[in-house]
Write a protein that holds these residues in place. Structure first.
Motif, short mmCIF file in Angstrom:
data_model
loop_
_atom_site.label_atom_id
_atom_site.label_comp_id
_atom_site.label_asym_id
_atom_site.label_seq_id
_atom_site.Cartn_x
_atom_site.Cartn_y
_atom_site.Cartn_z
N TRP A 206 0.83 -1.21 0.00
CA TRP A 206 0.00 0.00 0.00
C TRP A 206 0.87 1.26 0.00
CZ3 TRP A 206 -3.59 -1.91 4.54
CH2 TRP A 206 -4.36 -2.98 4.08
N ILE B 177 0.90 4.24 -2.78
CA ILE B 177 0.73 5.68 -2.50
C ILE B 177 1.93 6.45 -3.03
CG2 ILE B 177 0.55 7.39 -0.65
CD1 ILE B 177 -1.02 5.34 0.96
N LEU C 137 -5.71 2.52 -4.98
CA LEU C 137 -4.86 3.33 -4.10
C LEU C 137 -3.91 4.21 -4.93
CD1 LEU C 137 -4.73 3.49 -1.08
CD2 LEU C 137 -2.89 1.82 -1.07
N THR D 90 -4.47 8.23 -5.09
CA THR D 90 -3.45 9.17 -4.65
C THR D 90 -3.08 10.12 -5.77
OG1 THR D 90 -2.58 7.30 -3.40
CG2 THR D 90 -1.24 9.29 -3.47
#
Lengths: 408, 434, 233
Positions: free
Chosen positions: A373, A377, C153, C157
């Motif tokens: 994760w 990001i 994700l 972002t």
């Protein structure tokens, strides 16, 4: 496999539709724009400066022959034909050497050129004055030019003229730009032409860069300094250790010759030797460099307290207080602490993801999942930060097409 | 003295006022400079002039230090060095040669220093310093004792680096040795690498080519080298399956190296006759020229499998998107962090950073190589341990600002951090030079 | 022997020399020398690249393979550019040495080389670069259709960062008071949190991994464990 291909087909059709509508939209826009504001296309101007240089010698710099030492001739320099030192008498023109006259053309943007002309009160149409107006011979013209130039100031020597070759260049660039953009619709002959030209020109370009900026000054100039000075680099410094330079230049030269030996019919295997040198040296170099600059430096940067305190705004910064004993001046900065913890957790979990020895199951698997994760990001942020830059680049190309080429 | 004629001029009230202000200002300025100009004594000479070797270098440099006694009366320094034997041979009158004239900055603090560079290692050098006064007058020169630069054979400041390099190398070596003795070399699955066979096999089935792009950097980039080691493995698979492998390159040397690699691969699987040089070509050094070729080539030839292994920059997305549009299986690997997002978003499989470097070893399946990957993990364990120790100690030091626990934690934190950021060796190893 | 062992010995020796040289101030600058040698080697190696380019395109033309006309275009543009640049066609003379033609400058559009750079190479490469705007859009579009959490994700972002970078992001979050407990939801704080905390952490771990990978790859090559690149074993 089949669904994959089918999907591709569908998305390709959609893409084509989008790009074609975009193109149509663009063309209509340009036509409307042209209708309301007609302007010449691919306007280009250059500022032409004529230089006239004469060969002069420094008066009194010659040394006569003294006890066996040969005489040294006077130092010679090329100077502007109106150099004040010529009039002052510290320089004198060398007889029998023709002056060299040339034009230097520097490109001006159409807007700059128009502004400059407006300031001088000239219209663009009046600018078509050729550089050699009457049918004078080259010698006569150059003589007259140098006489005329001697009377002019530096500013007056420069004149603005429309430039056909730059206008042609803009046309060429615009067509090539459109050729590349057309690839978005589909592969087509225009793209293929642009691609072929790009490959040919760019391959030659980088070879020329290597030739003029590496081979000439770093190899040829070490092997044959006098020849290079006479033909290519007149300002080449005289080396203090010419023989050492020569020998040192032989090392890369011999490696290079081994590499080129591949072209020979026999013994091509020797080309592996220079490759081994290259791989070995750079592997060694990067080993220490990466451990020092990336491994150790990043570890050091990660070592931070995971508790962040803030001092009381009334009492001011009184230094780090004691949370455990509830010193009134200092309190826990919850936001800062959370961020510090997130930071360290990120580094640790991503490192766990990179562990190859551990199967990603159980606790390790969960930790690695968190690591993934973090990676996503990280990549997402980089993606988002790049998009604007890419759009700017495209906008620049369109601004070239609209302003420089179409003159809108 | 200058006021008389100015006040007598009678033009307008306004002019008069301006002039009066001007005169007043002038007078003010004059009165300010007066005491200074009168009281500008010769600044006192520099004290404590010392010359020493700069440690941890290859020689050729000396450190000059001095004390400026009266800062307010000093406006700079002049540094001169003694002439070398060579200079004296050229010009017998040469004694002192000016090295540098430093301005006010050099005498802002009492202790001044300056590093002389290009000093001869084979003879003694003396240096003298004179303080410049406020009006440019020069105090007398103060001479240092002679000194000679020493060339150090070992850079003490790099000791932490040496230890870490040694640790990582040893970890790799030990694991290679353990692997040879039969210790398990199981490592986790890397999906991207398990897909290599499948991708090459699919290309063979479809009768289409396998495209391998070794990045856009030259052989001086370790990523290109790592990319070529992966090429060696992919080429073996392709040679076994008899798949058509194409390697367009962006650099001449990479082309040569790739030819060597692919040829070796064909020999390794016992099919040297199937190797053809024609599939490995140089295109152009220009990043976007190369990518224009690749984009066109991919659209026309439709390779069934595309490998991007090496250093990539902006072109990564053009490649990955084009590969996507032709429906190829795409496997990318790079250590260029800025391009990983695009590969991750557009490729089927992406080797991220370290995974890319482990790819060749993983694909080889050899015990030695797998062992070396385990050695890498020991390095990561070191990193994790250092981070945990550093963070815990730093946190303890913040929470308990006083007391022996805190002191100990603070010390451990300080030592660990300076060990890794390289400041430990440079502060502690000064005496070790020579 | 010559073909198999010696290259490996050369590789190991040169690698070890470069590693050790970094730890001695006397030999520290060896890496710079090696880099300059490499540049020369790469410069001479262009002969191989050029030879290959000529051979491939000439072969295409002579055998009239499909697309041979494009090969001819590549060949002609390559040769014209190379020759023009080598003889400095149309170069502006060097003011101090106008008599030495090859000392002139060919950077302005007055010279063939400068013209080709300005009107051919530069617009072509810039447009190729500009195409990325479209590719970024299509990559994002496709990734959005992906159904796994990781892809969401990544794109989420990216989308947030893009939003807060442009004025829209600030407009949407300006109503949140800067000193409230929710101040971290303001555009500028979101960007700071994502880039300074999450991205920095991810990058650090990636860099540590890359450094170890680089070191291990170098070691495998220098120790002769990985011979895939060179050895004909």
């Amino acid at each position: 496999m089949n669904t994959r291909d089918a999907n591709t087909q569908v998305s390709k059709k959609n893409d084509t539709l989008i790009w074609i509508s975009l193109l149509v939209f663009g063309i209509v826009g340009i036509a409307v724009g042209k209708f309301f504001k007609p302007a010449p296309m691919a306007e280009a101007y250059v500022a032409v400066t004529t230089h006239a240089r004469v060969l002069a010698e420094v008066v009194g710099s010659e040394v006569a022959a003294v006890d066996g030492k040969p005489a040294t001739p006077a130092t010679r320099v090329w100077v502007e034909s109106d150099d004040p030192q010529l009039r002052a008498g510290t320089l004198r023109i060398v007889e029998g050497v023709e002056p060299i006259v040339w034009d230097e053309r520097s490109k001006l943007g159409a807007k700059n050129a128009r502004d400059a002309m407006a300031a001088a009160g000239v219209k663009a149409e009046e600018l078509s004055q050729p550089i050699n107006p009457t049918g004078l011979s080259k010698e006569e013209f150059e003589k007259r030019e140098s006489a005329r130039l001697a009377e002019l100031t530096e500013l007056e020597k420069t004149r603005i003229v429309p430039s056909l070759r730059d206008s042609l260049g803009i046309w060429f660039a615009a067509l090539l730009t459109l050729g590349i953009l057309s690839f978005l619709v589909r592969d087509n002959p225009f793209y293929k032409i642009a691609e072929s030209i790009l490959i040919g020109v760019s391959a030659a370009y980088w070879m020329l860069v290597a030739y003029w900026s590496t081979l000439v000054p770093d190899l040829f100039a070490k092997l044959a300094p006098d020849l290079v000075r006479a033909t290519m680099l007149p300002s080449l410094q005289v080396s203090e250790h010419p023989s050492r330079d020569f020998v040192l230049a032989l090392i890369p030269l011999s490696l290079a010759l081994m590499l080129l030996w591949r072209l020979a019919p026999r013994g091509g295997w020797i080309a592996v030797w220079p490759l081994a040198v290259v791989i070995g040296t750079f592997a060694g170099m990067r080993l220490t460099a990466s451990i020092e600059a990336d491994f150790m430096a990043q570890i050091a940067a990660t070592m931070q307290p995971v508790v962040v305190l803030k001092s009381d705004p009334v009492l001011g910064d009184v230094g780090l207080g004691d949370v455990a004993s509830n010193t009134p001046s200092v309190s826990l900065d919850i936001g800062g602490t959370l961020l510090a913890i997130f930071g360290v957790v990120g580094v640790v979990t991503v490192l766990v993801y990179f562990f190859f020895s551990l199967e990603q199951k159980g606790v390790v698997g969960k930790t690695a999942r968190v690591g993934v994760w973090y990676l996503m990001i990280t990549f997402g942020a980089a993606f988002g930060l790049t998009v604007m830059g890419r759009i700017t680049l495209l906008a620049e190309r369109f601004s070239f097409l609209f302003y420089d080429w179409l003159g809108l | 003295m200058i006021t008389g004629p100015m006040i007598r001029s009678k033009r307008s009230v306004h002019m008069l006022a301006t002039q009066a202000a001007f005169v007043a200002a002038w007078g003010c300025l004059w009165s300010m400079t007066l005491p200074c100009a009168m009281a500008s004594p010769m600044p006192p000479a520099a004290e404590n002039v010392r010359l020493s070797d700069v440690p941890d270098d290859a020689g050729g440099a000396l450190l000059l230090q001095w004390t400026t006694p009266a800062l307010e009366a000093s406006n700079g320094v002049v540094i001169e060095r003694s002439a070398t034997a060579k200079e004296i041979a050229k010009d017998p009158n040469a004694t002192w040669i000016e090295v540098e004239r430093l301005g006010k900055l050099a005498v802002l603090a009492k202790e001044g220093s300056y590093t002389l560079k290009g000093v001869s290692n084979s003879e003694d050098t003396r240096v003298r310093v004179a303080i410049l006064g406020v009006d440019g007058e020069l105090a007398e020169f103060v001479e240092s004792k002679p000194a000679r630069p020493l060339a150090s054979f070992y850079a003490w400041k790099r000791t932490p680096l040496l230890l870490v390099v040694g640790f990582v190398s040893l970890a790799v070596l030990v694991w290679v040795a353990l692997a040879r003795r039969g210790v398990s070399t199981r490592i986790r699955r890397i999906a991207a690498l398990d897909a290599v066979d499948e991708a090459v096999g699919r290309a063979t089935e479809m009768g289409r080519a396998v495209l391998f792009v070794p990045g856009i950097q030259d052989m001086n980039d370790i990523q290109t080298i790592a990319g070529l080691t992966v090429l060696g493995r992919v080429a073996r698979t392709a040679a076994e399956y008899d798949a058509r492998l194409e390697v367009p390159t962006c650099r001449s040397i990479v082309m040569t190296a790739a030819r060597e690699t692919v040829q070796s691969a064909h020999q390794a699987v016992g099919r040297p006759e199937t190797y053809s040089e024609g599939a490995i070509n140089y295109i152009t050094d220009e990043q976007f020229g190369y990518v224009a070729y690749l984009a066109g080539h991919m659209t026309r030839e439709k390779p069934a499998a595309c490998f991007y292994m090496g250093a990539f920059y902006a072109e990564s997305l053009v490649l990955a998107e084009n590969g996507n549009s032709i429906g190829a299986i795409q496997i990318a690997g790079t250590a260029e962090p800025s391009q990983l997002p695009f590969f991750v978003a557009a490729c089927d499989y992406t080797l991220i950073g370290e995974e890319f470097f482990a790819a060749s070893a993983y694909l080889s399946g050899e015990r030695d190589q797998l062992g070396s990957i385990k050695g890498q993990d020991v390095g990561k364990a070191l990193a994790l341990a250092a981070i945990v120790v550093g963070c815990v100690c730093a946190t303890v030091a913040v929470i308990f600002p006083t007391g022996s626990v805190s002191d100990m934690a603070g010390t451990i934190f300080g030592v660990t951090q300076s060990f890794f950021d390289g400041s430990l060796g440079s502060s502690g190893g000064g005496s070790g030079g020579g | 022997m010559l073909k198999r062992v010696i290259p490996l010995v050369i590789l190991s020796a040169s690698g070890l020399i470069l590693i050790l040289s970094y730890f001695s101030p006397i030999t520290e600058s060896l890496s710079e020398t090696v880099v300059s040698w490499f540049n020369i080697l790469a410069g001479v190696a262009f002969v191989l690249g050029a030879g290959n380019l000529l051979a491939v395109n000439l072969e295409k033309i002579s055998s009239r393979r499909p697309g041979w006309a494009y090969a001819a275009i590549t060949l002609v543009s390559f040769c014209v550019m190379l020759i023009a640049g080598l003889v400095k066609w149309g170069a502006v003379p060097n003011a101090d040495h106008p008599n030495v033609h090859l000392a002139g400058s060919q950077d302005s559009t007055q010279a063939a080389y400068g013209w080709a750079y300005e009107y051919v190479l530069s617009p072509l490469t810039a447009t190729m670069f500009g195409l990325l705007a479209f590719y970024v859009a299509s990559a994002a579009f496709r990734a959005f259709r992906a159904k796994n959490f990781e892809a969401i994700l990544l794109l989420g972002t990216a989308f947030i960062i893009l939003l807060v970078q442009i004025a829209l992001g600030a407009m949407l979050t300006d109503w949140i008071p800067a000193n409230s407990a929710f101040a971290f939801l303001r555009a500028e704080s979101i960007k700071a949190i994502v880039t300074e905390t999450f991205q920095t952490a991810g990058m650090r771990a990636i860099m540590i991994g890359i450094a170890l990978g680089t070191a291990a790859t170098s070691l495998r090559l220098i120790l002769g464990i990985d011979r895939a690149a060179l050895a004909k074993d």
